[in-house]
Write an enzyme that holds these catalytic residues in place. Structure first.
Site, PDB file in Angstrom:
ATOM      1  CE  LYS A  81      -8.029 -12.807  -6.112  1.00 44.53           C
ATOM      2  NZ  LYS A  81      -6.757 -13.498  -5.908  1.00 44.53           N
ATOM      3  CG  HIS A 124       2.201  -2.895 -15.154  1.00 45.35           C
ATOM      4  ND1 HIS A 124       1.807  -4.063 -14.546  1.00 45.35           N
ATOM      5  CD2 HIS A 124       3.312  -3.177 -15.875  1.00 45.35           C
ATOM      6  CE1 HIS A 124       2.655  -5.028 -14.890  1.00 45.35           C
ATOM      7  NE2 HIS A 124       3.566  -4.525 -15.697  1.00 45.35           N
ATOM      8  CG  ASN A 150      -3.250  -1.437 -12.999  1.00 43.90           C
ATOM      9  OD1 ASN A 150      -3.122  -1.506 -11.775  1.00 43.90           O
ATOM     10  ND2 ASN A 150      -2.525  -2.166 -13.832  1.00 43.90           N
ATOM     11  N   GLY A 209       0.784  -1.242   0.000  1.00 37.28           N
ATOM     12  CA  GLY A 209       0.000   0.000   0.000  1.00 37.28           C
ATOM     13  C   GLY A 209       0.807   1.277   0.000  1.00 37.28           C
TER      14      GLY A 209
HETATM   15  C1  GAR Z   1       3.274  -0.956  -7.477  1.00 36.65           C
HETATM   16  O1  GAR Z   1       4.587  -0.737  -7.938  1.00 36.65           O
HETATM   17  C2  GAR Z   1       2.357  -1.248  -8.638  1.00 36.65           C
HETATM   18  O2  GAR Z   1       2.767  -0.683  -9.842  1.00 36.65           O
HETATM   19  C3  GAR Z   1       2.471  -2.736  -8.765  1.00 36.65           C
HETATM   20  O3  GAR Z   1       2.514  -3.206  -7.460  1.00 36.65           O
HETATM   21  C4  GAR Z   1       3.175  -2.229  -6.657  1.00 36.65           C
HETATM   22  C5  GAR Z   1       2.347  -2.047  -5.418  1.00 36.65           C
HETATM   23  O4  GAR Z   1       3.102  -1.494  -4.397  1.00 36.65           O
HETATM   24  N1  GAR Z   1       1.352  -3.244  -9.500  1.00 36.65           N
HETATM   25  C6  GAR Z   1       1.455  -4.246 -10.351  1.00 36.65           C
HETATM   26  O5  GAR Z   1       2.477  -4.850 -10.530  1.00 36.65           O
HETATM   27  C7  GAR Z   1       0.158  -4.581 -11.081  1.00 36.65           C
HETATM   28  N2  GAR Z   1       0.401  -5.446 -12.176  1.00 36.65           N
HETATM   29  P1  GAR Z   1       2.396  -1.000  -3.062  1.00 36.65           P
HETATM   30  O6  GAR Z   1       1.564  -2.139  -2.520  1.00 36.65           O
HETATM   31  O7  GAR Z   1       3.517  -0.625  -2.134  1.00 36.65           O
HETATM   32  O8  GAR Z   1       1.516   0.169  -3.423  1.00 36.65           O
END
Ligand code: GAR
Length: 190
Positions: A88, A104, A102, A12
């Protein structure tokens, strides 16, 4: 007031950046709800610490999740749903009704798709000796990481980078970029 809902499955830190930018006045928005599929997500603790309501998804299947979420979300005003490390797939009921974006941690279409999230992405970029990685913020559609791209930021990969150091650099850029995109929505520029 502009109403956001944030979905998060893990740590988060992206949610925290949105909260911070609301609290310092950069974003004129409210987070109405933080939704997670993971009851142990630290994102939920971060939300609670800022008195933001949270919701943990009970459903175990794609279809049930879509029905459950559409019921829960129908009770609150929402302008934009932000997926901030949510893993999800989003179902048709939500896609029909809401604008979802989103973030990424790669330069899509490279290093996207099922299983490509967080550290898996950064390790794949390092293994392929890419000179650049980055951040992509995009609209969500019915396929993983395939929605229309809103904006991208390039991040240089140094020869000495590991997946961890690359992740730190990408996440720094990501927080700035995502906040800018949300601001564009709030100001009607998107
Ligand atoms: C973020 O870097 C986001 O881009 C990635 O997960 C991380 C979440 O970090 N999302 C993905 O890879 C989606 N395919 P956080 O939980 O510290 O916010």
């Amino acid at each position: 007031m502009y109403n956001l809902v944030v979905f998060a499955s893990g740590n988060g830190s992206t949610l925290q950046a949105i909260i911070g930018n609301i609290e310092n006045g950069t974003l004129s928005a409210n987070i109405r709800l933080v939704v997670s599929d993971n009851p142990n997500a630290y994102a939920l603790e971060r939300a609670k610490a800022h008195n933001i309501p949270t919701y943990v998804i009970k459903a175990k299947t794609f279809k049930e999740r879509d029905i459950e979420l559409s019921e829960v979300l129908s009770k609150i005003p929402i302008n934009l749903i932000v997926l901030a490390g949510y893993l999800k797939m989003i179902g048709p009921k939500l896609l029909e009704k809401y604008t979802l974006i989103n973030t990424h941690p790669s330069l899509l279409p490279k290093y996207g798709g099922k299983g490509m999230h967080g550290m898996n992405v950064h390790q794949a970029v390092i293994d392929a000796h890419e000179p650049y990685s980055g951040v992509t913020v995009h609209f969500v559609n019915s396929e993983y990481d395939k929605g229309t791209i809103i904006s991208q930021t390039k991040v240089a990969v140094d020869k000495t980078d590991t997946a961890e150091s690359l992740s730190a650099k990408v996440q720094r850029a990501e927080k700035i970029q995502l906040v800018n995109v949300i601001n564009d929505f709030i100001n009607g520029n998107l």
